[in-house]
Design a protein around this motif. Structure first.
Motif, PDB file in Angstrom:
ATOM      1  N   HIS A  25      47.218  57.585  72.590  1.00 38.82           N
ATOM      2  CA  HIS A  25      48.350  58.448  72.291  1.00 38.82           C
ATOM      3  C   HIS A  25      49.173  57.942  71.108  1.00 38.82           C
ATOM      4  CE1 HIS A  25      47.737  60.712  76.127  1.00 38.82           C
ATOM      5  NE2 HIS A  25      47.954  61.648  75.247  1.00 38.82           N
ATOM      6  N   GLY A  28      47.207  59.038  68.182  1.00 39.08           N
ATOM      7  CA  GLY A  28      47.327  60.496  68.095  1.00 39.08           C
ATOM      8  C   GLY A  28      48.689  60.934  67.596  1.00 39.08           C
ATOM      9  N   TYR A 114      50.354  70.826  68.970  1.00 36.29           N
ATOM     10  CA  TYR A 114      50.145  70.236  70.300  1.00 36.29           C
ATOM     11  C   TYR A 114      49.383  71.148  71.260  1.00 36.29           C
ATOM     12  CZ  TYR A 114      53.090  66.132  69.630  1.00 36.29           C
ATOM     13  OH  TYR A 114      53.602  64.930  69.215  1.00 36.29           O
ATOM     14  N   HIS A 117      45.812  70.121  72.686  1.00 37.82           N
ATOM     15  CA  HIS A 117      45.851  68.921  73.535  1.00 37.82           C
ATOM     16  C   HIS A 117      46.488  69.248  74.887  1.00 37.82           C
ATOM     17  CE1 HIS A 117      45.965  64.785  74.750  1.00 37.82           C
ATOM     18  NE2 HIS A 117      47.279  64.808  74.828  1.00 37.82           N
TER      19      HIS A 117
END
Length: 163
Positions: A25, A28, A114, A117
């Motif tokens: 994360h 990311g 986003y 995801h």
């Protein structure tokens, strides 16, 4: 899914899995921030602004949530405002303070980045029973509180306090 067998795990395996999740994360978030023309701290602060919804945050609120000084949050807000992510509005109850509002076009840009995801994570959650999701939510909530406590200890920089 109720009754889905889960592989056994011990605390060391759980800690390792958590470390891998955090690393993935972090990487990311850096990539998403880059795509949005922001740095990770600014993107995180924009996330706090979004999370607040109609209860617009003050600069002080944002500084507390991000664990930064009010001086640092001024720089963050200046960058977010220049990039078209937020506007500052006078606080109707106290004209000396300002409230931070998201710019709708920026909200749409961030949500679009986003969306894929979050859809995949939502689908992953569908593999868990309501009871398992309660445990997962409890763990995330408690682990977040521990992380904030740790950050506060680090920020105090007290050589006599064990981190």
């Amino acid at each position: 899914m109720d009754g889905t067998p889960r592989p056994p795990a011990d605390p060391a395996q759980a800690l390792s899995a958590m470390d891998h999740l955090i690393a993935a994360h972090l990487i990311g978030q850096q990539e998403l921030a880059r795509r949005l023309g922001l740095n990770v701290t600014d993107l995180t602060c924009f996330g706090f602004v979004l999370e607040a919804g109609e209860e617009l945050l003050t600069a002080g609120d944002l500084a507390a949530r991000a664990h930064v000084t009010t001086g640092a949050v001024t720089g963050i807000l200046n960058r977010l405002e220049r990039a078209g992510y937020v506007t500052r509005r006078p606080d109707p109850a106290d004209r000396r303070r300002v409230r931070v509002a998201p710019v709708p076009a920026a909200v749409a840009r961030v949500e679009a980045v986003y969306a894929g995801h979050y859809q995949r994570v939502t689908a992953l959650f569908a593999d868990y029973s309501p009871e398992e999701l309660s445990v997962i939510t409890d763990w995330f909530t408690r682990a977040t509180a521990l992380a904030h406590e740790y950050l506060e200890k680090l920020n105090r920089n007290d050589p006599h306090e064990e981190c």
